[in-house]
Design an enzyme around this catalytic site. Sequence first.
Site, mmCIF file in Angstrom:
data_model
loop_
_atom_site.group_PDB
_atom_site.id
_atom_site.type_symbol
_atom_site.label_atom_id
_atom_site.label_comp_id
_atom_site.label_asym_id
_atom_site.label_seq_id
_atom_site.Cartn_x
_atom_site.Cartn_y
_atom_site.Cartn_z
ATOM 1 N N ASP A 127 57.867 27.042 -40.479
ATOM 2 C CA ASP A 127 57.972 25.512 -40.626
ATOM 3 C C ASP A 127 58.558 25.158 -39.070
ATOM 4 O O ASP A 127 57.965 24.192 -38.165
ATOM 5 C CB ASP A 127 58.583 24.811 -41.610
ATOM 6 C CG ASP A 127 57.868 25.003 -42.831
ATOM 7 O OD1 ASP A 127 56.555 25.345 -42.917
ATOM 8 O OD2 ASP A 127 58.524 24.701 -44.055
ATOM 9 N N GLY A 227 37.186 21.021 -10.596
ATOM 10 C CA GLY A 227 35.832 21.569 -9.934
ATOM 11 C C GLY A 227 36.316 23.026 -9.659
ATOM 12 O O GLY A 227 37.071 23.861 -10.242
ATOM 13 N N GLU A 251 52.073 32.067 -34.813
ATOM 14 C CA GLU A 251 52.662 31.430 -35.632
ATOM 15 C C GLU A 251 51.673 30.797 -36.677
ATOM 16 O O GLU A 251 52.070 29.904 -37.306
ATOM 17 C CB GLU A 251 53.689 30.154 -35.136
ATOM 18 C CG GLU A 251 54.313 30.818 -34.028
ATOM 19 C CD GLU A 251 55.383 31.890 -34.515
ATOM 20 O OE1 GLU A 251 55.302 32.455 -35.585
ATOM 21 O OE2 GLU A 251 56.351 32.296 -33.468
ATOM 22 N N SER A 254 44.880 28.372 -36.017
ATOM 23 C CA SER A 254 44.332 27.179 -36.572
ATOM 24 C C SER A 254 43.737 26.984 -37.726
ATOM 25 O O SER A 254 43.896 25.978 -38.500
ATOM 26 C CB SER A 254 43.475 26.594 -35.348
ATOM 27 O OG SER A 254 44.317 26.299 -33.957
#
Length: 272
Positions: A127, A227, A251, A254
């Site tokens: 956490d 660029g 950790e 996603s």
Amino acid sequence: PKTRSGTAISAFALTEPGSGSDVANNTMTATLDGDQYVLNGQKTWISNGGIADVYCVFAQTGEGPGARGMSTFIVPADTPGLLISERLETIAPHPLATLDFNDLRIPVHAMIGDPGQGFKIAMSVLDVFRSTVAAAALGFARRALDEALDRVASRHVQGAPLFELQMVQGHIADMAVDVDASALLVYRAAWTKDSGAPRVTREAAMAKLFATDQAQRVIDKAVQLHGGDGVKSNETVEKLYREIRALRIYEGASDVQRVVIARQALGAHRGK
């Protein structure tokens, strides 16, 4: 005390070759032998591996299957039986290593908490870690936005600053919104923890997911606005582009955060 004062470096040894996000299936063992535990197994992708003074190690002690049988130990780096078997190279410099534990003996008082509490300890620590990873991503995104603003204000195209193009303004606006929204989620997770909440699983997962994913987008836009210069080695935005990618993995990747958030949302709904 030494880690709090900064005189010692610590490491969190949880991940194994066969179980990254699936922590409950860790196979490293800690067998009780008199007044000692004997540790055998391997950990990998360990941050600060090879430079840490002390390791927080998770191993199966047999109180139950999977997560219910995991315990936590403090292992000094100079303990006989601990070997740094590989240093891992990645696209962005970071001290990572694989650790081998071969009949490593530690006293029973080296256990943190009670037997079988390791999984709970690991999740509570994650956490905090996830909030700090989110904060790091926020810092990367802010720097990328600053670099992009400098670029579009100073670079001229067709006799005018690049910023005068409305599409460029749209990119800058999106980047600024992503940065500020990430900051709010990071600050909420930190504030909730500092306010005394025992767990910030939902807040930390949201901050980690959003801040890292959006930082990737912000940095990608910054590279695009630079660029060709954006992909030159050692340019700031090029370095940020390499640095940010790992934060969306370690950790808890996603997609793992999405699972955590969904379960937390359902749990809160059922608790109404």
